[in-house]
Scaffold this motif. Structure first.
Motif, mmCIF file in Angstrom:
data_model
loop_
_atom_site.group_PDB
_atom_site.id
_atom_site.type_symbol
_atom_site.label_atom_id
_atom_site.label_comp_id
_atom_site.label_asym_id
_atom_site.label_seq_id
_atom_site.Cartn_x
_atom_site.Cartn_y
_atom_site.Cartn_z
ATOM 1 N N VAL A 1 0.836 -1.202 0.000
ATOM 2 C CA VAL A 1 0.000 0.000 0.000
ATOM 3 C C VAL A 1 0.871 1.253 0.000
ATOM 4 N N VAL A 2 1.888 1.274 0.844
ATOM 5 C CA VAL A 2 2.747 2.452 0.929
ATOM 6 C C VAL A 2 3.530 2.645 -0.364
ATOM 7 N N LEU A 3 4.110 1.583 -0.889
ATOM 8 C CA LEU A 3 4.941 1.711 -2.085
ATOM 9 C C LEU A 3 4.127 1.920 -3.359
ATOM 10 N N SER A 4 2.814 1.702 -3.306
ATOM 11 C CA SER A 4 2.003 1.937 -4.503
ATOM 12 C C SER A 4 1.937 3.419 -4.853
ATOM 13 N N ALA A 5 2.205 4.283 -3.887
ATOM 14 C CA ALA A 5 2.161 5.723 -4.140
ATOM 15 C C ALA A 5 3.510 6.278 -4.554
ATOM 16 N N VAL A 6 4.512 5.415 -4.699
ATOM 17 C CA VAL A 6 5.874 5.849 -5.025
ATOM 18 C C VAL A 6 6.145 5.574 -6.502
ATOM 19 N N PRO A 7 6.757 6.513 -7.202
ATOM 20 C CA PRO A 7 7.110 6.258 -8.609
ATOM 21 C C PRO A 7 8.048 5.053 -8.728
ATOM 22 N N ALA A 8 7.921 4.312 -9.808
ATOM 23 C CA ALA A 8 8.678 3.069 -9.994
ATOM 24 C C ALA A 8 10.186 3.289 -9.980
ATOM 25 N N ASP A 9 10.655 4.434 -10.457
ATOM 26 C CA ASP A 9 12.104 4.643 -10.540
ATOM 27 C C ASP A 9 12.764 4.842 -9.180
ATOM 28 N N ILE A 10 12.007 5.135 -8.138
ATOM 29 C CA ILE A 10 12.601 5.281 -6.800
ATOM 30 C C ILE A 10 12.017 4.274 -5.801
ATOM 31 N N ALA A 11 11.355 3.249 -6.307
ATOM 32 C CA ALA A 11 10.721 2.264 -5.428
ATOM 33 C C ALA A 11 11.742 1.504 -4.588
ATOM 34 N N GLY A 12 12.917 1.225 -5.126
ATOM 35 C CA GLY A 12 13.944 0.517 -4.368
ATOM 36 C C GLY A 12 14.414 1.311 -3.163
ATOM 37 N N GLY A 13 14.696 2.589 -3.373
ATOM 38 C CA GLY A 13 15.109 3.451 -2.262
ATOM 39 C C GLY A 13 14.004 3.630 -1.237
ATOM 40 N N ALA A 14 12.777 3.783 -1.713
ATOM 41 C CA ALA A 14 11.647 3.944 -0.804
ATOM 42 C C ALA A 14 11.433 2.678 0.024
ATOM 43 N N SER A 15 11.630 1.528 -0.586
ATOM 44 C CA SER A 15 11.498 0.269 0.133
ATOM 45 C C SER A 15 12.552 0.151 1.229
ATOM 46 N N ILE B 1 14.092 2.679 2.775
ATOM 47 C CA ILE B 1 13.758 3.644 3.827
ATOM 48 C C ILE B 1 12.611 3.124 4.676
ATOM 49 N N PHE B 2 11.613 2.498 4.044
ATOM 50 C CA PHE B 2 10.478 1.946 4.772
ATOM 51 C C PHE B 2 10.939 0.854 5.732
ATOM 52 N N ALA B 3 11.795 -0.049 5.256
ATOM 53 C CA ALA B 3 12.285 -1.138 6.109
ATOM 54 C C ALA B 3 13.107 -0.588 7.273
ATOM 55 N N THR B 4 13.936 0.420 7.006
ATOM 56 C CA THR B 4 14.738 1.027 8.067
ATOM 57 C C THR B 4 13.852 1.700 9.102
ATOM 58 N N ALA B 5 12.851 2.433 8.649
ATOM 59 C CA ALA B 5 11.938 3.101 9.577
ATOM 60 C C ALA B 5 11.164 2.089 10.410
ATOM 61 N N GLN B 6 10.798 0.962 9.814
ATOM 62 C CA GLN B 6 10.086 -0.080 10.538
ATOM 63 C C GLN B 6 10.974 -0.666 11.641
ATOM 64 N N GLN B 7 12.209 -0.952 11.328
ATOM 65 C CA GLN B 7 13.136 -1.502 12.316
ATOM 66 C C GLN B 7 13.419 -0.498 13.427
#
Length: 95
Positions: A6-20, A22-28
């Motif tokens: 759901v969160v990554l669906s709002a992110v452009p495909a070209d920066i999805a790796g970086g957003a993923s 950051i999301f994992a780091t914030a979760q940890q």
């Protein structure tokens, strides 16, 4: 895992790796910070009055954390990306 989608669906495909990442780091980080905060309250109260007192002191903080998380979920994007339509089956070849 659905939350990540759901969160990554709002992110452009070209920066999805970086957003993923950051999301994992914030979760940890959030999990570690939450455990440290609740642990500090619990063990601080444990010295003052035993396990039941510690549980009574820590539980409002745990409840507040869950309620805050629920409110923050309202800020998530309303729709996830719809899946790509399945390709149609090719026409069978004439015999």
């Amino acid at each position: 895992m659905p939350l990540v989608n759901v969160v990554l669906s709002a992110v452009p495909a070209d920066i999805a790796g970086g957003a993923s990442g950051i999301f994992a780091t914030a979760q940890q980080f959030g999990g570690a910070l939450g455990a440290a905060a609740i642990g500090s309250v619990f063990f601080g109260a444990l010295a003052d009055g035993g396990p039941m007192h510690a549980l009574t002191a820590a539980m409002p903080w745990v409840t507040a954390g869950f309620l805050l998380s629920a409110v923050l979920c309202l800020a998530l994007p309303r729709t996830a990306m719809s899946p790509e339509p399945a390709p149609s089956d090719p026409e069978p070849l004439p015999a």
